[in-house]
Design an enzyme around this catalytic site. Structure first.
Site, mmCIF file in Angstrom:
data_model
loop_
_atom_site.group_PDB
_atom_site.id
_atom_site.type_symbol
_atom_site.label_atom_id
_atom_site.label_comp_id
_atom_site.label_asym_id
_atom_site.label_seq_id
_atom_site.Cartn_x
_atom_site.Cartn_y
_atom_site.Cartn_z
ATOM 1 N N SER A 164 0.848 -1.188 0.000
ATOM 2 C CA SER A 164 0.000 0.000 0.000
ATOM 3 C C SER A 164 0.880 1.233 0.000
ATOM 4 O O SER A 164 1.939 1.258 0.627
ATOM 5 C CB SER A 164 -0.928 0.011 1.221
ATOM 6 O OG SER A 164 -0.184 0.046 2.418
ATOM 7 N N HIS A 174 2.151 12.229 -0.337
ATOM 8 C CA HIS A 174 1.734 13.617 -0.150
ATOM 9 C C HIS A 174 2.933 14.521 -0.443
ATOM 10 O O HIS A 174 3.771 14.763 0.436
ATOM 11 C CB HIS A 174 1.247 13.846 1.276
ATOM 12 C CG HIS A 174 -0.009 13.119 1.621
ATOM 13 N ND1 HIS A 174 -1.227 13.422 1.045
ATOM 14 C CD2 HIS A 174 -0.245 12.090 2.499
ATOM 15 C CE1 HIS A 174 -2.160 12.624 1.545
ATOM 16 N NE2 HIS A 174 -1.591 11.812 2.414
ATOM 17 N N HIS A 202 -2.353 7.457 -4.592
ATOM 18 C CA HIS A 202 -2.559 6.269 -3.763
ATOM 19 C C HIS A 202 -2.501 5.046 -4.668
ATOM 20 O O HIS A 202 -2.923 5.089 -5.830
ATOM 21 C CB HIS A 202 -3.939 6.357 -3.085
ATOM 22 C CG HIS A 202 -4.500 5.016 -2.697
ATOM 23 N ND1 HIS A 202 -5.445 4.360 -3.460
ATOM 24 C CD2 HIS A 202 -4.240 4.224 -1.635
ATOM 25 C CE1 HIS A 202 -5.747 3.211 -2.870
ATOM 26 N NE2 HIS A 202 -5.030 3.096 -1.779
ATOM 27 N N ASN A 235 -2.611 0.522 -4.132
ATOM 28 C CA ASN A 235 -2.408 -0.710 -3.372
ATOM 29 C C ASN A 235 -2.778 -1.894 -4.243
ATOM 30 O O ASN A 235 -3.657 -1.792 -5.101
ATOM 31 C CB ASN A 235 -3.211 -0.711 -2.060
ATOM 32 C CG ASN A 235 -4.682 -0.981 -2.273
ATOM 33 O OD1 ASN A 235 -5.122 -2.123 -2.398
ATOM 34 N ND2 ASN A 235 -5.477 0.086 -2.339
ATOM 35 N N ARG A 250 -3.129 -6.304 -3.624
ATOM 36 C CA ARG A 250 -3.126 -7.302 -2.560
ATOM 37 C C ARG A 250 -3.716 -8.615 -3.061
ATOM 38 O O ARG A 250 -4.448 -8.646 -4.050
ATOM 39 C CB ARG A 250 -3.960 -6.805 -1.367
ATOM 40 C CG ARG A 250 -5.416 -6.573 -1.717
ATOM 41 C CD ARG A 250 -6.198 -5.839 -0.637
ATOM 42 N NE ARG A 250 -7.562 -5.558 -1.073
ATOM 43 C CZ ARG A 250 -7.911 -4.515 -1.793
ATOM 44 N NH1 ARG A 250 -6.988 -3.632 -2.172
ATOM 45 N NH2 ARG A 250 -9.163 -4.336 -2.165
ATOM 46 N N HIS A 274 -20.914 12.819 1.727
ATOM 47 C CA HIS A 274 -21.372 13.931 2.561
ATOM 48 C C HIS A 274 -21.049 15.286 1.939
ATOM 49 O O HIS A 274 -21.624 16.306 2.324
ATOM 50 C CB HIS A 274 -20.760 13.831 3.966
ATOM 51 C CG HIS A 274 -19.271 13.984 4.019
ATOM 52 N ND1 HIS A 274 -18.418 13.010 3.558
ATOM 53 C CD2 HIS A 274 -18.473 15.003 4.456
ATOM 54 C CE1 HIS A 274 -17.163 13.409 3.723
ATOM 55 N NE2 HIS A 274 -17.173 14.614 4.263
ATOM 56 N N GLY A 316 -6.094 -6.378 13.122
ATOM 57 C CA GLY A 316 -4.925 -6.208 13.976
ATOM 58 C C GLY A 316 -3.690 -5.771 13.249
ATOM 59 O O GLY A 316 -2.570 -6.132 13.633
ATOM 60 N N GLY A 317 -3.854 -4.980 12.196
ATOM 61 C CA GLY A 317 -2.711 -4.494 11.442
ATOM 62 C C GLY A 317 -1.905 -3.458 12.210
ATOM 63 O O GLY A 317 -2.271 -3.049 13.319
ATOM 64 N N ASN A 318 -0.821 -3.017 11.588
ATOM 65 C CA ASN A 318 0.054 -2.039 12.217
ATOM 66 C C ASN A 318 -0.585 -0.653 12.137
ATOM 67 O O ASN A 318 -0.814 -0.120 11.055
ATOM 68 C CB ASN A 318 1.406 -2.055 11.494
ATOM 69 C CG ASN A 318 2.381 -1.068 12.074
ATOM 70 O OD1 ASN A 318 2.488 0.057 11.601
ATOM 71 N ND2 ASN A 318 3.102 -1.475 13.095
#
Length: 297
Positions: free
Chosen positions: A115, A119, A129, A131, A133, A197, A280-282
């Site tokens: 990923s 910026h 961006h 990613n 997987r 929104h 439970g990723g970093n």
């Protein structure tokens, strides 16, 4: 279903994981070369270098995988993350109900990918961006894509040359792979990276695909590799094109305000953020997508 019972995927998992690791290395090298090319008067100081940090998932009592986080704060890239992960374990019951094949795998999963979020400091250089997987339950599939986020009003047009070139690269990745429908993936990207929104797009799009499984794993993997290669070629090229342009304080202000849209999207709607947090990723890697400086007027 145990890891032993998913042995049919073992070789494919190793192959995909090795590719994502290699792509992380390649992109890091290209981004550091851009830092080396940044010169006064627009850029001063030392060229940025990635801080690479290995991490393990869980509390260490069992092997649940992990990854390598790559983060750089430099002259051209105000903040950029290029992260690799390979994790496995068991989904929560509620989350497993949302994932194909998780019911047949007893909730067990394996996932690996790369990923990236960039910026740049210069408002004239678009953020980006990417990613890609692979995810395995009792099934195996690919997902990912790449999209561009120009931050100045005159750049946020589908006819802007950077957007045209970026889409051409993503289309080229699709065109040589049966089952990779560029028009559909472009539309999926525009629908997914949208702020309901505010009734506005996050950027100028690209492609996005999820649960991509044509029945030919080798072909699907080749397509995912091509997406990574095309991004690794086109985005550094766009950065080099724009990084030489001077910018004004008004453009910097506009950039920081538009970055707020990025924050809103990632915290409210991004499924990758949700997946990382629920498995439970970093935390540092997951939230490294946040811009380093941002304003809401």
């Amino acid at each position: 279903m145990t890891d032993t019972e998913t042995a049919g995927f073992t070789g494919r998992k190793a192959q995909a994981s090795a590719w994502f690791r290699a792509l992380q290395e390649e992109i890091i090298g290209r981004f550091e070369a851009i830092e080396d090319a940044a010169v006064p008067p627009l850029y001063r100081g030392e060229a940025g270098r990635f801080d690479l940090k290995a991490w393990r998932r869980g509390d260490g009592s069992e092997d649940l995988g992990g990854g390598r986080m790559g983060l750089m704060r430099g002259k051209v890239f105000e903040k950029v993350g290029v992260h690799f992960s390979e994790v496995h374990g068991t989904f929560s019951e509620a989350f497993a109900a949302q994932i194909p094949g998780a019911d047949k795998s007893g909730g067990r999963f394996w996932a690996s990918g790369i990923s990236l979020i960039a910026h740049p400091l210069n408002p004239r250089v678009p953020a980006a961006h990417m990613n890609t997987r692979m995810l395995v339950t009792s099934e195996a599939w690919f997902g990912g894509g790449g999209d561009l986020t120009p931050l100045l009003a005159y750049q946020r047009d589908q006819d802007f040359v950077d957007t045209v070139d970026f889409h051409a690269a993503m289309k080229a990745a699709c065109d040589t792979h049966p089952g990779a429908d560029y028009a559909h993936m472009k539309e999926h990207c525009e629908t997914y990276f949208h702020l309901p929104h505010r009734s506005e797009p996050r950027g100028t799009g690209g492609i996005f695909y999820d649960r991509f499984n044509t029945g030919d794993w080798e072909a699907d993997f080749a397509f995912t590799q091509e997406v990574g290669r095309k991004f690794a070629d086109i985005y550094p090229g766009l950065v080099r094109r724009r990084m030489i342009e001077p910018w004004s304080e008004a453009e910097r202000e506009a950039q920081l305000i538009q970055r707020g849209r990025y924050v809103e999207y990632n915290l409210l709607y991004d499924r990758g953020t949700t997946f990382g947090l629920k498995t439970g990723g970093n935390i540092e890697s997951i939230l490294s997508s946040m811009p380093p400086v941002v304003k809401w007027p």
